[in-house]
Design a protein around this motif. Structure first.
Motif, mmCIF file in Angstrom:
data_model
loop_
_atom_site.group_PDB
_atom_site.id
_atom_site.type_symbol
_atom_site.label_atom_id
_atom_site.label_comp_id
_atom_site.label_asym_id
_atom_site.label_seq_id
_atom_site.Cartn_x
_atom_site.Cartn_y
_atom_site.Cartn_z
ATOM 1 N N ILE A 199 -4.789 3.215 17.797
ATOM 2 C CA ILE A 199 -4.200 2.510 16.664
ATOM 3 C C ILE A 199 -3.667 3.501 15.636
ATOM 4 N N VAL A 200 -4.415 4.585 15.401
ATOM 5 C CA VAL A 200 -3.973 5.610 14.440
ATOM 6 C C VAL A 200 -2.651 6.218 14.898
ATOM 7 N N ILE A 201 -2.525 6.472 16.204
ATOM 8 C CA ILE A 201 -1.278 7.037 16.744
ATOM 9 C C ILE A 201 -0.124 6.066 16.535
ATOM 10 N N GLY A 202 -0.381 4.772 16.793
ATOM 11 C CA GLY A 202 0.658 3.764 16.601
ATOM 12 C C GLY A 202 1.121 3.694 15.158
ATOM 13 N N ILE A 203 0.168 3.734 14.218
ATOM 14 C CA ILE A 203 0.520 3.710 12.793
ATOM 15 C C ILE A 203 1.337 4.950 12.424
ATOM 16 N N ALA A 204 0.915 6.124 12.932
ATOM 17 C CA ALA A 204 1.614 7.371 12.629
ATOM 18 C C ALA A 204 3.043 7.355 13.170
ATOM 19 N N LEU A 205 3.220 6.894 14.414
ATOM 20 C CA LEU A 205 4.558 6.820 14.994
ATOM 21 C C LEU A 205 5.447 5.862 14.219
ATOM 22 N N GLY A 206 4.872 4.725 13.824
ATOM 23 C CA GLY A 206 5.627 3.763 13.033
ATOM 24 C C GLY A 206 6.062 4.353 11.703
ATOM 25 N N LEU A 207 5.181 5.113 11.076
ATOM 26 C CA LEU A 207 5.500 5.735 9.788
ATOM 27 C C LEU A 207 6.587 6.793 9.944
ATOM 28 N N ILE A 208 6.501 7.578 11.021
ATOM 29 C CA ILE A 208 7.540 8.590 11.289
ATOM 30 C C ILE A 208 8.897 7.922 11.509
ATOM 31 N N PHE A 209 8.895 6.812 12.223
ATOM 32 C CA PHE A 209 10.130 6.061 12.470
ATOM 33 C C PHE A 209 10.745 5.579 11.153
ATOM 34 N N ILE A 210 9.904 5.027 10.271
ATOM 35 C CA ILE A 210 10.386 4.531 8.980
ATOM 36 C C ILE A 210 10.920 5.679 8.126
ATOM 37 N N LEU A 211 10.192 6.806 8.103
ATOM 38 C CA LEU A 211 10.643 7.968 7.324
ATOM 39 C C LEU A 211 11.986 8.499 7.834
ATOM 40 N N PHE A 212 12.170 8.481 9.148
ATOM 41 C CA PHE A 212 13.436 8.945 9.728
ATOM 42 C C PHE A 212 14.583 8.030 9.291
ATOM 43 N N LEU A 213 14.375 6.709 9.372
ATOM 44 C CA LEU A 213 15.407 5.773 8.928
ATOM 45 C C LEU A 213 15.690 5.939 7.440
ATOM 46 N N TRP A 214 14.623 6.152 6.679
ATOM 47 C CA TRP A 214 14.762 6.348 5.228
ATOM 48 C C TRP A 214 15.638 7.559 4.949
ATOM 49 N N TRP A 215 15.391 8.679 5.633
ATOM 50 C CA TRP A 215 16.178 9.896 5.462
ATOM 51 C C TRP A 215 17.652 9.667 5.808
ATOM 52 N N LEU A 216 17.902 8.939 6.909
ATOM 53 C CA LEU A 216 19.284 8.653 7.299
ATOM 54 C C LEU A 216 20.003 7.828 6.237
ATOM 55 N N ILE A 217 19.296 6.830 5.687
ATOM 56 C CA ILE A 217 19.917 5.970 4.670
ATOM 57 C C ILE A 217 20.227 6.759 3.399
ATOM 58 N N ILE A 218 19.287 7.641 2.992
ATOM 59 C CA ILE A 218 19.523 8.473 1.813
ATOM 60 C C ILE A 218 20.751 9.359 2.019
ATOM 61 N N CYS A 219 20.843 9.968 3.206
ATOM 62 C CA CYS A 219 22.003 10.821 3.503
ATOM 63 C C CYS A 219 23.301 10.011 3.489
ATOM 64 N N LEU A 220 23.242 8.807 4.074
ATOM 65 C CA LEU A 220 24.444 7.968 4.141
ATOM 66 C C LEU A 220 24.911 7.566 2.743
ATOM 67 N N PHE A 221 23.979 7.111 1.910
ATOM 68 C CA PHE A 221 24.348 6.690 0.554
ATOM 69 C C PHE A 221 24.824 7.890 -0.270
ATOM 70 N N GLY A 222 24.192 9.060 -0.044
ATOM 71 C CA GLY A 222 24.642 10.256 -0.739
ATOM 72 C C GLY A 222 26.059 10.632 -0.350
ATOM 73 N N TRP A 223 26.369 10.505 0.931
ATOM 74 C CA TRP A 223 27.720 10.805 1.420
ATOM 75 C C TRP A 223 28.743 9.839 0.834
ATOM 76 N N ILE A 224 28.383 8.544 0.763
ATOM 77 C CA ILE A 224 29.280 7.550 0.171
ATOM 78 C C ILE A 224 29.470 7.836 -1.322
ATOM 79 N N GLY A 225 28.348 8.155 -2.013
ATOM 80 C CA GLY A 225 28.422 8.425 -3.446
ATOM 81 C C GLY A 225 29.202 9.666 -3.782
ATOM 82 N N ALA A 226 29.270 10.619 -2.824
ATOM 83 C CA ALA A 226 29.983 11.874 -3.068
ATOM 84 C C ALA A 226 31.458 11.640 -3.347
ATOM 85 N N ALA A 227 31.970 10.528 -2.877
ATOM 86 C CA ALA A 227 33.379 10.205 -3.127
ATOM 87 C C ALA A 227 33.641 9.976 -4.611
#
Length: 228
Positions: free
Chosen positions: A2-30
């Motif tokens: 269960i701990v592994i499942g929670i950790a993998l889920g958290l890593i997945f969310i953090l990865f998506l979070w990072w992508l969204i931050i980069c995307l919004f930053g790229w859009i805002g750079a305009a």
């Protein structure tokens, strides 16, 4: 696990979070340097809020899951076939097994559709159970399902129900814990995500289901079907 499942889920969310931050930053750079900062800040703080929500829901749902697994999960028989036969002499011999389409109560067998005594929904201790299957017109299976904690926990209760005397002969309870909650959707028949969908049953879950199904089927006199 269960701990592994929670950790993998958290890593997945953090990865998506990072992508969204980069995307919004790229859009805002305009819109210049300030646009880039604002574009990154919005998803950053929204992500912080979501992470706090996600962690809190996981802690709460996992605590409930542990409680249900320890104190409620499994199958409980209130009355054996022999006890039921003694209370209903001569009835078992007349009960013919009815073939059933497992796709749900909207596909009721013909013997059920025009029977006003068979209810599609029943209320047991404040929970609404829906007719899903049955051994015969007397002994039916009803299911109750809900998704507390926004899908981080799933509860499935199955009962063997005496339709004439309106009492429960057996109940089977199983619980699922999802480390990503409703992000991976609802329903125990769907996925087994790598991020963690955990089922608790004191017995082997397949054997547990077989015991329950055999119990319901034992209330039908199968010799009546063999004569056809």
């Amino acid at each position: 696990m269960i701990v592994i499942g929670i950790a993998l889920g958290l890593i997945f969310i953090l990865f998506l979070w990072w992508l969204i931050i980069c995307l919004f930053g790229w859009i805002g750079a305009a819109y210049g340097a300030n646009g880039r900062k604002i574009g990154r800040a919005v998803p950053f703080w929204l992500g912080i809020a979501f992470l706090a929500y996600h962690v809190g829901m996981n802690i709460t749902a996992y605590g409930a899951y542990r409680y249900y697994c320890k104190y409620e999960a499994g199958t409980k028989f209130y009355k054996t076939l022999e006890q039921w036969k003694a209370e209903n002499p001569g009835v078992w011999e007349t009960l013919k097994k009815v073939s059933w389409d497992n796709r749900g109560s909207q596909y009721l067998p013909n013997d059920y559709k025009n029977n006003p005594d068979i209810k599609e929904y029943i209320d047991i201790e404040g929970k609404i159970y829906r007719l899903t299957s049955g051994g015969n017109q007397r002994i039916l299976e009803y299911n109750f399902t809900d998704y507390p904690f926004k899908g981080y926990l799933e509860r499935y209760h199955h009962i063997a129900y005496d339709n004439k005397k309106n009492n429960v002969l057996a109940i089977r309870k199983r619980y699922l814990y999802n480390t990503l909650g409703s992000l991976v959707g609802y329903g125990g028949q769907r996925r087994r995500s790598i991020f963690g969908t955990y089922v608790c049953n004191p017995e082997n879950k397949d054997l547990n289901r077989n015991y329950f199904s055999k119990f319901i089927n034992s209330f039908s006199n199968h010799k009546l079907n063999e004569k056809e």
